[in-house]
Scaffold this motif. Structure first.
Motif, PDB file in Angstrom:
ATOM      1  N   LEU A 111     -52.713  -6.803 -12.105  1.00 34.57           N
ATOM      2  CA  LEU A 111     -52.963  -7.715 -13.229  1.00 34.57           C
ATOM      3  C   LEU A 111     -54.165  -8.608 -12.947  1.00 34.57           C
ATOM      4  N   PRO A 126     -44.863  -2.927 -12.521  1.00 33.11           N
ATOM      5  CA  PRO A 126     -45.393  -4.291 -12.474  1.00 33.11           C
ATOM      6  C   PRO A 126     -46.138  -4.501 -11.160  1.00 33.11           C
ATOM      7  N   TRP A 165     -41.499  -6.395 -22.882  1.00 31.34           N
ATOM      8  CA  TRP A 165     -41.890  -6.517 -21.478  1.00 31.34           C
ATOM      9  C   TRP A 165     -43.244  -7.214 -21.316  1.00 31.34           C
ATOM     10  N   ASP A 166     -44.053  -7.267 -22.360  1.00 29.27           N
ATOM     11  CA  ASP A 166     -45.382  -7.893 -22.273  1.00 29.27           C
ATOM     12  C   ASP A 166     -45.327  -9.340 -22.736  1.00 29.27           C
ATOM     13  N   THR A 190     -39.099 -10.340 -23.669  1.00 32.10           N
ATOM     14  CA  THR A 190     -40.131 -11.320 -24.015  1.00 32.10           C
ATOM     15  C   THR A 190     -40.211 -11.663 -25.496  1.00 32.10           C
ATOM     16  N   THR A 222     -50.895   0.584 -17.144  1.00 28.92           N
ATOM     17  CA  THR A 222     -50.701   2.025 -17.292  1.00 28.92           C
ATOM     18  C   THR A 222     -52.020   2.761 -17.126  1.00 28.92           C
ATOM     19  N   THR A 235     -44.336 -10.011 -11.378  1.00 27.48           N
ATOM     20  CA  THR A 235     -44.724  -9.368 -12.638  1.00 27.48           C
ATOM     21  C   THR A 235     -45.843 -10.113 -13.359  1.00 27.48           C
ATOM     22  N   ASN A 286     -44.891  -2.533 -27.552  1.00 29.10           N
ATOM     23  CA  ASN A 286     -45.170  -1.226 -26.968  1.00 29.10           C
ATOM     24  C   ASN A 286     -44.141  -0.227 -27.474  1.00 29.10           C
ATOM     25  N   ARG A 330     -41.080  -6.411 -16.551  1.00 31.00           N
ATOM     26  CA  ARG A 330     -40.047  -5.380 -16.500  1.00 31.00           C
ATOM     27  C   ARG A 330     -39.161  -5.636 -15.293  1.00 31.00           C
ATOM     28  N   TYR A 334     -46.332  -8.261 -17.167  1.00 36.21           N
ATOM     29  CA  TYR A 334     -45.507  -7.119 -17.554  1.00 36.21           C
ATOM     30  C   TYR A 334     -44.133  -7.358 -16.943  1.00 36.21           C
ATOM     31  N   PRO A 387     -51.033  -6.362 -20.582  1.00 36.57           N
ATOM     32  CA  PRO A 387     -50.391  -5.998 -19.315  1.00 36.57           C
ATOM     33  C   PRO A 387     -49.889  -4.561 -19.211  1.00 36.57           C
ATOM     34  N   LEU A 388     -48.915  -4.150 -20.030  1.00 33.72           N
ATOM     35  CA  LEU A 388     -48.372  -2.812 -19.869  1.00 33.72           C
ATOM     36  C   LEU A 388     -49.445  -1.755 -20.102  1.00 33.72           C
TER      37      LEU A 388
END
Length: 307
Positions: free
Chosen positions: A262, A257, A65-66, A100, A133, A111, A40, A92, A90, A128-129
């Motif tokens: 998710l 998160p 983070w993913d 990650t 988002t 998360t 990302n 974070r 995610y 995920p991120l």
């Protein structure tokens, strides 16, 4: 474990493949054997020091983070998952250090969620991120049945998932901005494409003469102002790129998160309503090349690392 690390704030040139101790697994965490890690733009922005004013950092940083992977061990009071569970998340944390881009990551259970069966490891790592988002932005502006939604940068990682999630939430139409080379791709995921750049407002009005109900800014610049000129209600714009969006009467969104969100995304994927386009996958050792591609800002869908 093998990991990508950076020893001080810098650029892709400063990334190195190294050996680090396996991470400790705190209460409420699980140890994940990483299959893939999503790339990302925030990853290289963190490494450049852009988030230093708002996030604690400890070097060396392992970015990322993913994640998608398999639970290898569980910490104390982490009964949500068992060894062998396939997860995505995610990851974070409250500080920046052990991310990650590694063979192993210790991840708080808050998360993570179980990986959707419909997505392979690379697709799951890309979801995920970007997916959170998009989902949280859509919810912030209340997208639902009968809405016409304008998505800026609709062919990118966040935008392409935003198009699909908006339709899953009941939106009647999604108009997506993109370069002409991505118009067929946007049609394939259910959007009506429109070319960005000078004259964009007029092109959107030609498609939606009565205006749009909600708008998502995933690119920045003057997009919030432009969107408000097209919206029936000026407050129904959400931005992840314009920190002044709230001052302008819209919403600024910083993704959080959220296991339940998710799980919602996983359900959409398994129901055939959400697919993740992986533009390119790099081996872990080529993380710097993956960042350089990400920095060009022209990626369709997602870039991932395979671990």
């Amino acid at each position: 474990m093998k990991a990508i690390a950076i020893d001080s704030y810098g650029s892709p040139d400063d990334l190195r493949l190294t050996e680090l101790p396996d991470p400790k697994v705190a209460p409420g965490e699980v140890l994940v054997r990483v299959k893939a890690a999503g790339i990302n733009p925030v990853d290289w922005k963190v490494a450049a020091g852009y988030l230093d004013p708002i996030m604690e950092t400890a070097f060396p940083i392992v970015p990322g983070w993913d994640v998608s992977g398999v639970v290898e061990a569980t910490g104390l009071d982490a009964g949500e998952f068992s060894v062998g569970d396939e997860i995505f998340g995610y990851v974070r944390k409250d500080w920046v250090q052990l991310g990650t881009y590694a063979e192993l990551v210790a991840a708080p259970v808050r998360t993570l969620a179980r990986k959707p069966a419909a997505l392979d490891w690379q697709q799951a790592a890309g979801a995920p991120l970007a997916g959170l988002t998009a989902l949280q932005s859509l919810r912030r502006v209340g997208v639902g049945p009968s809405d016409t939604v304008l998505v800026h940068a609709a062919a990118g990682g966040v935008g392409s998932l935003g198009v699909q999630i908006a339709l899953a939430l009941g939106a009647t139409r999604v108009i997506g901005t993109a370069s002409e080379r991505n118009h067929d791709y946007l049609r394939s995921i259910g959007a009506e494409p429109v070319t960005y750049g000078e004259g964009l407002a007029d092109r959107v009005r030609a498609l939606a003469p009565e205006g749009v109900d909600a708008a998502l800014d995933f690119v920045g610049g003057d997009v919030v102002d432009l969107s408000q000129s097209l919206l029936r209600r000026r407050d129904r714009v959400a931005s992840i790129a314009d920190g002044s969006a709230a001052e302008k009467g819209g919403h600024y969104v910083w993704v959080r998160p959220d296991s339940a969100d998710l799980e919602f995304l996983a359900g959409l994927a398994d129901d055939g309503q959400l697919r993740v386009h992986v533009e390119r996958a790099f081996p872990l050792a080529e993380a710097a090349e993956a960042w350089r591609l990400s920095q060009q800002g022209r990626t369709r869908g997602k870039i991932v690392l395979t671990v």
